[in-house]
Motif scaffolding. Structure first.
Motif, PDB file in Angstrom:
ATOM      1  N   GLU A  43     -38.068  55.648  -8.152  1.00 29.49           N
ATOM      2  CA  GLU A  43     -37.514  56.385  -7.013  1.00 29.49           C
ATOM      3  C   GLU A  43     -35.990  56.407  -7.091  1.00 29.49           C
ATOM      4  N   ASP A  44     -35.418  57.589  -6.891  1.00 33.17           N
ATOM      5  CA  ASP A  44     -33.966  57.741  -6.924  1.00 33.17           C
ATOM      6  C   ASP A  44     -33.351  57.661  -5.532  1.00 33.17           C
ATOM      7  N   ASP A  45     -34.134  57.952  -4.542  1.00 32.86           N
ATOM      8  CA  ASP A  45     -33.643  58.002  -3.170  1.00 32.86           C
ATOM      9  C   ASP A  45     -33.464  56.588  -2.619  1.00 32.86           C
ATOM     10  N   ALA A  46     -32.283  56.282  -2.118  1.00 32.31           N
ATOM     11  CA  ALA A  46     -31.995  54.956  -1.575  1.00 32.31           C
ATOM     12  C   ALA A  46     -32.870  54.631  -0.369  1.00 32.31           C
ATOM     13  N   GLU A  47     -33.441  55.648   0.262  1.00 36.91           N
ATOM     14  CA  GLU A  47     -34.309  55.416   1.418  1.00 36.91           C
ATOM     15  C   GLU A  47     -35.702  54.927   0.996  1.00 36.91           C
ATOM     16  N   ASP A  48     -36.060  55.159  -0.260  1.00 31.51           N
ATOM     17  CA  ASP A  48     -37.385  54.779  -0.742  1.00 31.51           C
ATOM     18  C   ASP A  48     -37.387  53.339  -1.235  1.00 31.51           C
ATOM     19  N   VAL A  49     -37.278  52.440  -0.297  1.00 28.03           N
ATOM     20  CA  VAL A  49     -37.299  51.023  -0.638  1.00 28.03           C
ATOM     21  C   VAL A  49     -38.262  50.307   0.298  1.00 28.03           C
ATOM     22  N   GLN A  50     -38.718  49.177  -0.164  1.00 30.76           N
ATOM     23  CA  GLN A  50     -39.495  48.284   0.675  1.00 30.76           C
ATOM     24  C   GLN A  50     -38.652  47.029   0.848  1.00 30.76           C
ATOM     25  N   TRP A  51     -38.950  46.293   1.878  1.00 29.75           N
ATOM     26  CA  TRP A  51     -38.265  45.032   2.113  1.00 29.75           C
ATOM     27  C   TRP A  51     -39.293  43.920   2.065  1.00 29.75           C
ATOM     28  N   LEU A  52     -38.979  42.893   1.328  1.00 27.36           N
ATOM     29  CA  LEU A  52     -39.879  41.765   1.163  1.00 27.36           C
ATOM     30  C   LEU A  52     -39.379  40.580   1.981  1.00 27.36           C
ATOM     31  N   VAL A  53     -40.299  39.908   2.630  1.00 27.52           N
ATOM     32  CA  VAL A  53     -40.000  38.652   3.301  1.00 27.52           C
ATOM     33  C   VAL A  53     -40.779  37.594   2.524  1.00 27.52           C
ATOM     34  N   VAL A  54     -40.042  36.711   1.866  1.00 25.39           N
ATOM     35  CA  VAL A  54     -40.651  35.686   1.019  1.00 25.39           C
ATOM     36  C   VAL A  54     -40.511  34.345   1.718  1.00 25.39           C
ATOM     37  N   LEU A  55     -41.645  33.665   1.889  1.00 25.76           N
ATOM     38  CA  LEU A  55     -41.573  32.361   2.524  1.00 25.76           C
ATOM     39  C   LEU A  55     -42.394  31.344   1.748  1.00 25.76           C
ATOM     40  N   ARG A  56     -41.880  30.139   1.724  1.00 26.39           N
ATOM     41  CA  ARG A  56     -42.583  29.038   1.056  1.00 26.39           C
ATOM     42  C   ARG A  56     -43.505  28.367   2.064  1.00 26.39           C
ATOM     43  N   ASP A  57     -44.639  27.931   1.556  1.00 28.92           N
ATOM     44  CA  ASP A  57     -45.639  27.252   2.374  1.00 28.92           C
ATOM     45  C   ASP A  57     -46.143  26.051   1.589  1.00 28.92           C
ATOM     46  N   GLU A  58     -45.262  25.088   1.394  1.00 33.00           N
ATOM     47  CA  GLU A  58     -45.595  23.923   0.574  1.00 33.00           C
ATOM     48  C   GLU A  58     -46.758  23.125   1.133  1.00 33.00           C
ATOM     49  N   GLU A  59     -46.943  23.159   2.439  1.00 34.26           N
ATOM     50  CA  GLU A  59     -48.037  22.412   3.059  1.00 34.26           C
ATOM     51  C   GLU A  59     -49.348  23.195   3.032  1.00 34.26           C
ATOM     52  N   GLY A  60     -49.278  24.466   2.645  1.00 35.08           N
ATOM     53  CA  GLY A  60     -50.473  25.300   2.557  1.00 35.08           C
ATOM     54  C   GLY A  60     -51.152  25.520   3.901  1.00 35.08           C
ATOM     55  N   ARG A  61     -50.366  25.635   4.949  1.00 35.44           N
ATOM     56  CA  ARG A  61     -50.957  25.754   6.284  1.00 35.44           C
ATOM     57  C   ARG A  61     -51.008  27.187   6.808  1.00 35.44           C
ATOM     58  N   LEU A  62     -50.419  28.134   6.101  1.00 40.01           N
ATOM     59  CA  LEU A  62     -50.426  29.528   6.543  1.00 40.01           C
ATOM     60  C   LEU A  62     -51.550  30.281   5.854  1.00 40.01           C
ATOM     61  N   GLY A  63     -52.371  30.955   6.639  1.00 37.41           N
ATOM     62  CA  GLY A  63     -53.503  31.689   6.093  1.00 37.41           C
ATOM     63  C   GLY A  63     -53.132  33.096   5.664  1.00 37.41           C
ATOM     64  N   ALA A  64     -53.711  33.534   4.559  1.00 35.48           N
ATOM     65  CA  ALA A  64     -53.421  34.862   4.025  1.00 35.48           C
ATOM     66  C   ALA A  64     -53.808  35.961   5.017  1.00 35.48           C
ATOM     67  N   GLU A  65     -54.981  35.839   5.609  1.00 34.23           N
ATOM     68  CA  GLU A  65     -55.442  36.869   6.549  1.00 34.23           C
ATOM     69  C   GLU A  65     -54.542  36.920   7.781  1.00 34.23           C
ATOM     70  N   GLU A  66     -54.187  35.768   8.284  1.00 37.11           N
ATOM     71  CA  GLU A  66     -53.323  35.694   9.464  1.00 37.11           C
ATOM     72  C   GLU A  66     -51.947  36.303   9.178  1.00 37.11           C
ATOM     73  N   LEU A  67     -51.398  36.032   7.998  1.00 35.37           N
ATOM     74  CA  LEU A  67     -50.102  36.617   7.629  1.00 35.37           C
ATOM     75  C   LEU A  67     -50.214  38.121   7.402  1.00 35.37           C
ATOM     76  N   GLY A  68     -51.348  38.568   6.879  1.00 35.49           N
ATOM     77  CA  GLY A  68     -51.568  39.999   6.699  1.00 35.49           C
ATOM     78  C   GLY A  68     -51.588  40.730   8.039  1.00 35.49           C
ATOM     79  N   GLU A  69     -52.265  40.147   9.017  1.00 36.43           N
ATOM     80  CA  GLU A  69     -52.302  40.735  10.358  1.00 36.43           C
ATOM     81  C   GLU A  69     -50.914  40.726  10.996  1.00 36.43           C
ATOM     82  N   PHE A  70     -50.173  39.647  10.752  1.00 36.16           N
ATOM     83  CA  PHE A  70     -48.803  39.531  11.261  1.00 36.16           C
ATOM     84  C   PHE A  70     -47.937  40.653  10.680  1.00 36.16           C
TER      85      PHE A  70
END
Length: 81
Positions: A43-70
């Motif tokens: 994509e050449d257009d500067a508007e065609d971007v996504q934004w990623l929120v990356v978070l660590r979960d070392e304790e493994g307490r966050l569920g994939a489905e719950e984060l997907g719904e979030f």
């Protein structure tokens, strides 16, 4: 301790910043998530971007489905590893 990471893909910067703030309130995330701009391949257009929120979960307490719904609250999704 494991190095589990979750990646939420959001449509714009505002959504990414709002979601990053809400993670602490909703899930008790203590470490500030990393917000990354991700241009779509070919994509050449500067508007065609996504934004990623990356978070660590070392304790493994966050569920994939719950984060997907979030992420869906901001018209986004959780990226599968």
């Amino acid at each position: 301790m494991s190095d589990v990471r979750h990646v939420l893909v959001l449509p714009d910067r505002d959504a990414a910043e709002e979601a990053a703030e809400a993670l602490a309130e909703r899930f008790g995330v203590r470490e500030e998530p990393l917000i990354v701009r991700d241009a779509l391949a070919g994509e050449d257009d500067a508007e065609d971007v996504q934004w990623l929120v990356v978070l660590r979960d070392e304790e493994g307490r966050l569920g994939a489905e719950e984060l997907g719904e979030f992420a869906a609250e901001w018209e986004g999704w959780r990226e599968e590893p």
